[in-house]
Design a protein around this motif. Structure first.
Motif, PDB file in Angstrom:
ATOM      1  N   MET A  17      -5.841  -4.906  -9.799  1.00 11.13           N
ATOM      2  CA  MET A  17      -6.211  -3.741  -8.998  1.00 11.13           C
ATOM      3  C   MET A  17      -4.991  -2.849  -8.788  1.00 11.13           C
ATOM      4  SD  MET A  17      -8.576  -5.729  -6.189  1.00 11.13           S
ATOM      5  CE  MET A  17      -8.855  -4.316  -5.131  1.00 11.13           C
ATOM      6  N   PHE A  18      -3.870  -3.473  -8.461  1.00 14.18           N
ATOM      7  CA  PHE A  18      -2.637  -2.712  -8.218  1.00 14.18           C
ATOM      8  C   PHE A  18      -2.193  -1.982  -9.484  1.00 14.18           C
ATOM      9  CE2 PHE A  18       1.982  -2.517  -8.582  1.00 14.18           C
ATOM     10  CZ  PHE A  18       2.252  -1.643  -7.540  1.00 14.18           C
ATOM     11  N   ARG A  19      -2.156  -2.692 -10.610  1.00 12.50           N
ATOM     12  CA  ARG A  19      -1.708  -2.054 -11.858  1.00 12.50           C
ATOM     13  C   ARG A  19      -2.619  -0.903 -12.253  1.00 12.50           C
ATOM     14  NH1 ARG A  19      -1.083  -7.528 -13.508  1.00 12.50           N
ATOM     15  NH2 ARG A  19      -2.967  -7.319 -14.771  1.00 12.50           N
ATOM     16  N   TYR A  20      -3.921  -1.091 -12.076  1.00 17.26           N
ATOM     17  CA  TYR A  20      -4.878  -0.042 -12.408  1.00 17.26           C
ATOM     18  C   TYR A  20      -4.695   1.152 -11.479  1.00 17.26           C
ATOM     19  CZ  TYR A  20      -9.409   2.071 -13.527  1.00 17.26           C
ATOM     20  OH  TYR A  20     -10.409   2.919 -13.911  1.00 17.26           O
ATOM     21  N   ALA A  21      -4.572   0.894 -10.188  1.00 20.54           N
ATOM     22  CA  ALA A  21      -4.369   1.977  -9.225  1.00 20.54           C
ATOM     23  C   ALA A  21      -3.064   2.709  -9.520  1.00 20.54           C
ATOM     24  CB  ALA A  21      -4.362   1.433  -7.797  1.00 20.54           C
ATOM     25  N   GLN A  22      -2.027   1.962  -9.853  1.00 21.96           N
ATOM     26  CA  GLN A  22      -0.735   2.582 -10.154  1.00 21.96           C
ATOM     27  C   GLN A  22      -0.833   3.453 -11.403  1.00 21.96           C
ATOM     28  OE1 GLN A  22       2.513  -0.098 -11.027  1.00 21.96           O
ATOM     29  NE2 GLN A  22       3.992   1.345 -10.199  1.00 21.96           N
ATOM     30  N   SER A  23      -1.610   3.034 -12.377  1.00 19.85           N
ATOM     31  CA  SER A  23      -1.758   3.851 -13.584  1.00 19.85           C
ATOM     32  C   SER A  23      -2.503   5.151 -13.302  1.00 19.85           C
ATOM     33  CB  SER A  23      -2.491   3.069 -14.676  1.00 19.85           C
ATOM     34  OG  SER A  23      -3.882   3.042 -14.446  1.00 19.85           O
ATOM     35  N   LEU A  24      -3.341   5.147 -12.287  1.00 21.61           N
ATOM     36  CA  LEU A  24      -4.100   6.356 -11.958  1.00 21.61           C
ATOM     37  C   LEU A  24      -3.335   7.285 -11.028  1.00 21.61           C
ATOM     38  CD1 LEU A  24      -7.639   4.793 -11.459  1.00 21.61           C
ATOM     39  CD2 LEU A  24      -6.824   6.119 -13.399  1.00 21.61           C
ATOM     40  N   VAL A  25      -2.685   6.727 -10.000  1.00 22.07           N
ATOM     41  CA  VAL A  25      -1.992   7.586  -9.031  1.00 22.07           C
ATOM     42  C   VAL A  25      -0.515   7.738  -9.335  1.00 22.07           C
ATOM     43  CG1 VAL A  25      -3.638   7.120  -7.183  1.00 22.07           C
ATOM     44  CG2 VAL A  25      -1.583   5.729  -7.356  1.00 22.07           C
ATOM     45  N   LEU A  26       0.008   6.887 -10.237  1.00 22.69           N
ATOM     46  CA  LEU A  26       1.398   6.958 -10.690  1.00 22.69           C
ATOM     47  C   LEU A  26       2.408   6.830  -9.561  1.00 22.69           C
ATOM     48  CD1 LEU A  26       0.943   9.818 -13.286  1.00 22.69           C
ATOM     49  CD2 LEU A  26       0.926   7.369 -13.710  1.00 22.69           C
ATOM     50  N   SER A  27       2.090   6.025  -8.593  1.00 23.52           N
ATOM     51  CA  SER A  27       2.991   5.779  -7.470  1.00 23.52           C
ATOM     52  C   SER A  27       2.735   4.367  -6.949  1.00 23.52           C
ATOM     53  CB  SER A  27       2.737   6.799  -6.353  1.00 23.52           C
ATOM     54  OG  SER A  27       3.362   6.382  -5.164  1.00 23.52           O
ATOM     55  N   SER A  28       3.794   3.563  -6.916  1.00 17.45           N
ATOM     56  CA  SER A  28       3.641   2.179  -6.448  1.00 17.45           C
ATOM     57  C   SER A  28       3.179   2.129  -4.996  1.00 17.45           C
ATOM     58  CB  SER A  28       4.965   1.439  -6.575  1.00 17.45           C
ATOM     59  OG  SER A  28       5.364   1.379  -7.906  1.00 17.45           O
ATOM     60  N   ALA A  29       3.789   2.960  -4.166  1.00 16.18           N
ATOM     61  CA  ALA A  29       3.448   2.944  -2.740  1.00 16.18           C
ATOM     62  C   ALA A  29       1.993   3.337  -2.520  1.00 16.18           C
ATOM     63  CB  ALA A  29       4.374   3.882  -1.972  1.00 16.18           C
ATOM     64  N   GLU A  30       1.541   4.388  -3.188  1.00 17.34           N
ATOM     65  CA  GLU A  30       0.156   4.820  -3.024  1.00 17.34           C
ATOM     66  C   GLU A  30      -0.807   3.795  -3.616  1.00 17.34           C
ATOM     67  OE1 GLU A  30       0.169   8.712  -4.747  1.00 17.34           O
ATOM     68  OE2 GLU A  30       0.571   9.653  -2.811  1.00 17.34           O
ATOM     69  N   ALA A  31      -0.430   3.167  -4.721  1.00 21.31           N
ATOM     70  CA  ALA A  31      -1.275   2.136  -5.330  1.00 21.31           C
ATOM     71  C   ALA A  31      -1.409   0.949  -4.378  1.00 21.31           C
ATOM     72  CB  ALA A  31      -0.692   1.696  -6.666  1.00 21.31           C
ATOM     73  N   GLU A  32      -0.308   0.545  -3.760  1.00 24.43           N
ATOM     74  CA  GLU A  32      -0.369  -0.543  -2.782  1.00 24.43           C
ATOM     75  C   GLU A  32      -1.300  -0.177  -1.629  1.00 24.43           C
ATOM     76  OE1 GLU A  32       3.374  -2.097  -1.363  1.00 24.43           O
ATOM     77  OE2 GLU A  32       4.275  -1.743  -3.329  1.00 24.43           O
ATOM     78  N   ASP A  33      -1.193   1.061  -1.142  1.00 22.35           N
ATOM     79  CA  ASP A  33      -2.063   1.510  -0.050  1.00 22.35           C
ATOM     80  C   ASP A  33      -3.530   1.464  -0.450  1.00 22.35           C
ATOM     81  OD1 ASP A  33       0.142   1.943   1.535  1.00 22.35           O
ATOM     82  OD2 ASP A  33       0.170   4.130   1.230  1.00 22.35           O
ATOM     83  N   VAL A  34      -3.826   1.946  -1.656  1.00 20.15           N
ATOM     84  CA  VAL A  34      -5.205   1.957  -2.131  1.00 20.15           C
ATOM     85  C   VAL A  34      -5.754   0.535  -2.190  1.00 20.15           C
ATOM     86  CG1 VAL A  34      -6.627   2.336  -4.194  1.00 20.15           C
ATOM     87  CG2 VAL A  34      -5.087   4.128  -3.418  1.00 20.15           C
ATOM     88  N   VAL A  35      -4.991  -0.376  -2.794  1.00 16.60           N
ATOM     89  CA  VAL A  35      -5.461  -1.756  -2.946  1.00 16.60           C
ATOM     90  C   VAL A  35      -5.600  -2.437  -1.585  1.00 16.60           C
ATOM     91  CG1 VAL A  35      -4.881  -4.030  -3.882  1.00 16.60           C
ATOM     92  CG2 VAL A  35      -4.564  -1.994  -5.287  1.00 16.60           C
ATOM     93  N   HIS A  36      -4.611  -2.245  -0.730  1.00 17.95           N
ATOM     94  CA  HIS A  36      -4.661  -2.866   0.602  1.00 17.95           C
ATOM     95  C   HIS A  36      -5.872  -2.357   1.383  1.00 17.95           C
ATOM     96  CE1 HIS A  36      -3.673  -3.331   4.881  1.00 17.95           C
ATOM     97  NE2 HIS A  36      -3.185  -4.499   4.470  1.00 17.95           N
ATOM     98  N   ASP A  37      -6.069  -1.050   1.406  1.00 14.00           N
ATOM     99  CA  ASP A  37      -7.205  -0.483   2.138  1.00 14.00           C
ATOM    100  C   ASP A  37      -8.536  -0.973   1.582  1.00 14.00           C
ATOM    101  OD1 ASP A  37      -5.416   0.898   3.723  1.00 14.00           O
ATOM    102  OD2 ASP A  37      -5.709   2.820   2.687  1.00 14.00           O
ATOM    103  N   LEU A  38      -8.619  -1.032   0.263  1.00 20.99           N
ATOM    104  CA  LEU A  38      -9.853  -1.476  -0.369  1.00 20.99           C
ATOM    105  C   LEU A  38     -10.135  -2.946  -0.069  1.00 20.99           C
ATOM    106  CD1 LEU A  38     -12.160  -0.557  -2.147  1.00 20.99           C
ATOM    107  CD2 LEU A  38     -10.800  -1.151  -4.126  1.00 20.99           C
ATOM    108  N   LEU A  39      -9.111  -3.793  -0.191  1.00 23.17           N
ATOM    109  CA  LEU A  39      -9.304  -5.223   0.115  1.00 23.17           C
ATOM    110  C   LEU A  39      -9.668  -5.424   1.584  1.00 23.17           C
ATOM    111  CD1 LEU A  39      -6.435  -6.880  -1.937  1.00 23.17           C
ATOM    112  CD2 LEU A  39      -8.895  -7.070  -2.348  1.00 23.17           C
TER     113      LEU A  39
END
Length: 172
Positions: A17-39
């Protein structure tokens, strides 16, 4: 969905989930936020959720939807350029060539249309099968193959042009 099912089926997908989110938003911090919020949201709603047939595709679709929402609200292009500049400044010389090659591919990927970038990431980096990608992005397998083919051709063309430009620069 029971707590044990959630832990057994959803939690192992965090890295993907994190790697996919990071590939879409291109930001580790934002990808972490997306995954954390979703989980967190899925955890809260787990008792009301029915277990879908393809949990992985469901979760990855949820990640994609969250990322699309985020990208609509923010200007990702400005952040993408700032991230590339910041990461290239601290790299040592011995590692610089590998990072440079990765960065060229990353920038080239970032220049592709979102759909092509997304399909290539799911196929080549995450290792999804074509049928799974079709389910995640909501189109047919034939369309996924077309997008993948066009994306690869575009990548090849851009990288070939960069290599030719580099050879021309070195000879002059």
């Amino acid at each position: 969905m029971k707590e044990s099912e959630f832990i057994r089926l959803v939690m192992p997908l965090r890295d993907r989930m994190f790697r996919y989110a990071q590939s879409l938003v291109l930001s580790s911090a934002e990808a972490e936020d997306v995954v954390h919020d979703l989980l967190e949201r899925m955890w809260r709603d787990r008792e009301r959720m029915e277990l879908p047939q393809h949990v992985e595709a469901f979760v990855m679709t949820a990640v994609r939807n969250r990322c699309c929402d985020l990208l609509r609200r923010r200007q990702a292009d400005v952040r993408r350029l700032a991230q590339v500049k910041a990461s290239s400044e601290w790299v040592t010389e011995s590692v610089a060539q590998r990072w440079e090659a990765r960065e060229v591919v990353r920038r080239t990927m970032a220049s592709l249309p979102e759909r092509q970038r997304e399909v290539i990431h799911l196929k080549e980096i995450e290792g999804f099968r074509t049928c799974e990608i079709a389910e995640v992005i909501g189109c047919g397998e034939a369309q996924v193959r077309v997008i993948l083919s066009r994306g690869r051709a575009a990548l090849r063309g851009i990288l070939q042009k960069l290599m030719n430009d580099e050879r021309t620069t070195k000879t002059h």
